[in-house]
Motif scaffolding. Sequence first.
Motif, PDB file in Angstrom:
ATOM      1  N   MET A   1      25.394  32.322  37.963  1.00 59.02           N
ATOM      2  CA  MET A   1      26.352  33.109  37.174  1.00 59.02           C
ATOM      3  C   MET A   1      27.734  32.477  37.255  1.00 59.02           C
ATOM      4  O   MET A   1      28.194  32.071  38.322  1.00 59.02           O
ATOM      5  N   ARG A   2      28.416  32.381  36.101  1.00 59.97           N
ATOM      6  CA  ARG A   2      29.703  31.688  36.054  1.00 59.97           C
ATOM      7  C   ARG A   2      30.753  32.390  36.908  1.00 59.97           C
ATOM      8  O   ARG A   2      31.552  31.741  37.577  1.00 59.97           O
ATOM      9  N   ASP A   3      30.844  33.695  36.855  1.00 58.43           N
ATOM     10  CA  ASP A   3      31.654  34.509  37.763  1.00 58.43           C
ATOM     11  C   ASP A   3      33.157  34.441  37.514  1.00 58.43           C
ATOM     12  O   ASP A   3      33.943  34.731  38.411  1.00 58.43           O
ATOM     13  N   ALA A   4      33.577  34.056  36.325  1.00 60.19           N
ATOM     14  CA  ALA A   4      34.997  34.248  35.978  1.00 60.19           C
ATOM     15  C   ALA A   4      35.221  35.745  35.798  1.00 60.19           C
ATOM     16  O   ALA A   4      34.495  36.403  35.061  1.00 60.19           O
ATOM     17  N   ARG A   5      36.235  36.295  36.475  1.00 57.47           N
ATOM     18  CA  ARG A   5      36.359  37.744  36.485  1.00 57.47           C
ATOM     19  C   ARG A   5      37.815  38.182  36.597  1.00 57.47           C
ATOM     20  O   ARG A   5      38.668  37.459  37.121  1.00 57.47           O
ATOM     21  N   VAL A   6      38.037  39.389  36.118  1.00 57.54           N
ATOM     22  CA  VAL A   6      39.331  40.064  36.221  1.00 57.54           C
ATOM     23  C   VAL A   6      39.145  41.266  37.133  1.00 57.54           C
ATOM     24  O   VAL A   6      38.289  42.117  36.878  1.00 57.54           O
ATOM     25  N   LEU A   7      39.941  41.339  38.186  1.00 59.71           N
ATOM     26  CA  LEU A   7      39.908  42.476  39.107  1.00 59.71           C
ATOM     27  C   LEU A   7      41.133  43.340  38.853  1.00 59.71           C
ATOM     28  O   LEU A   7      42.267  42.847  38.850  1.00 59.71           O
ATOM     29  N   LEU A   8      40.895  44.619  38.639  1.00 55.67           N
ATOM     30  CA  LEU A   8      41.956  45.568  38.297  1.00 55.67           C
ATOM     31  C   LEU A   8      42.104  46.593  39.409  1.00 55.67           C
ATOM     32  O   LEU A   8      41.141  47.295  39.737  1.00 55.67           O
ATOM     33  N   ASN A   9      43.286  46.672  39.975  1.00 56.48           N
ATOM     34  CA  ASN A   9      43.539  47.499  41.146  1.00 56.48           C
ATOM     35  C   ASN A   9      44.255  48.789  40.735  1.00 56.48           C
ATOM     36  O   ASN A   9      45.445  48.780  40.411  1.00 56.48           O
ATOM     37  N   ALA A  10      43.516  49.902  40.739  1.00 57.36           N
ATOM     38  CA  ALA A  10      44.077  51.186  40.314  1.00 57.36           C
ATOM     39  C   ALA A  10      45.182  51.652  41.257  1.00 57.36           C
ATOM     40  O   ALA A  10      46.190  52.219  40.813  1.00 57.36           O
ATOM     41  N   LYS A  11      45.021  51.424  42.538  1.00 59.94           N
ATOM     42  CA  LYS A  11      46.041  51.854  43.493  1.00 59.94           C
ATOM     43  C   LYS A  11      47.353  51.113  43.265  1.00 59.94           C
ATOM     44  O   LYS A  11      48.439  51.685  43.440  1.00 59.94           O
ATOM     45  N   ALA A  12      47.272  49.839  42.883  1.00 66.74           N
ATOM     46  CA  ALA A  12      48.492  49.078  42.609  1.00 66.74           C
ATOM     47  C   ALA A  12      49.225  49.645  41.402  1.00 66.74           C
ATOM     48  O   ALA A  12      50.457  49.756  41.405  1.00 66.74           O
ATOM     49  N   LEU A  13      48.490  50.029  40.380  1.00 73.21           N
ATOM     50  CA  LEU A  13      49.120  50.612  39.193  1.00 73.21           C
ATOM     51  C   LEU A  13      49.798  51.935  39.538  1.00 73.21           C
ATOM     52  O   LEU A  13      50.940  52.192  39.125  1.00 73.21           O
ATOM     53  N   THR A  14      49.138  52.756  40.315  1.00 71.56           N
ATOM     54  CA  THR A  14      49.745  54.019  40.743  1.00 71.56           C
ATOM     55  C   THR A  14      50.966  53.768  41.619  1.00 71.56           C
ATOM     56  O   THR A  14      51.992  54.449  41.493  1.00 71.56           O
ATOM     57  N   HIS A  15      50.869  52.774  42.509  1.00 74.70           N
ATOM     58  CA  HIS A  15      52.018  52.408  43.345  1.00 74.70           C
ATOM     59  C   HIS A  15      53.213  52.028  42.482  1.00 74.70           C
ATOM     60  O   HIS A  15      54.353  52.458  42.741  1.00 74.70           O
TER      61      HIS A  15
END
Length: 355
Positions: free
Chosen positions: A1-15
């Motif tokens: 699997m190529r595994d290019a990915r975007v990780l989105l951090n909900a706690k960071a947005l709330t912070h």
Amino acid sequence: MRDARVLLNAKALTHNLHRVREYAPHSHVLAMVKADAYGHGLAFALSALQDADALGVAFFQEARDIRALGNTQPIVVIEGAFSLEEWIESSKIGTQCAIHQERQLEWALQHIIPNATIWLKVNTGMNRLGLTPEQTITAAEQLRAAGYQLILTTHFANADEPDHPINQQQIDTFLTLKAQLEPIQVSMCNSAAIMQWPELHLDWVRPGIMLYGSSPFADHTAQQLNLQPVMSLKTRLIAMHQIAAGVTVGYGARYTTTRPTHLGVVAMGYGDGYPRVVDHAQVSINGQLIPIIGRISMDMLTVDLTDLSTSPNLDDEVVMWGGEISVDQIAAAAGTIGYELFTRLSMRPVRYITQ
């Protein structure tokens, strides 16, 4: 699997939303979620922005998209209605529209929505959207007579450059008009202005890029502003080669090695949204920063692994931005801003939401 990915951090947005509250504790917050929440994904952003007083979008379809997700927060359409039909629909789905031109004013007076809130936009020097101060006074009189509630608003052209002379011109024009229209709610501040001018927070602030963990200033990092990156772009190391000194790498043969080089190939390119035009950018592998060499391809890019203190392995994680590399650094290397990188990401990298 190529595994290019975007990780989105909900706690960071709330912070970051809480940071807005710390800057402007006495103001209402209009959280900007236009352009698919600056490329972060609308559904993801809404879940982390429940504490916002209202949500800001550019045009009417974005408001429809929010309502389709079941969200009931107030919505402000900052470009306003593009037709009389949209103006009429705004009352049905509970949106507040900006008025920045005479045609929109005519629609509002032609089809009166009792007690609706209108964001009346005045052009104070941005010279993009907005009525003149004289037109604004006339429009305010007409809209008030029709029973509308008004919020006076404008937009800074140079809030990221606090010493720019146009800033004071815009402030003086707006505050003079505010005094003429009192009592009236007002809104001036985008992300940069929120941080620069606490005396201008007034009734409503409109954070955008700071919510997503990017700095609005060229001379202050997000980390210095205590903003947390919401998005990380990551992938894998998919090939390694030993190449000699004096050989070229990549399309156009634009890079020539100056020493025997341990070359790495990374599964990321402009087809994923990583900018082709970066110059002197870096990635992070095993917590170490290493340079990109050669031209960015559609699906791959190449890096110089020679100076890594620990031997890399195939499938090692590669951080493109987020964490130890900020999106603002990559944007600077591409001659642009973080906003553009966020919103230009393609859908090829798989999205994951983290807590």
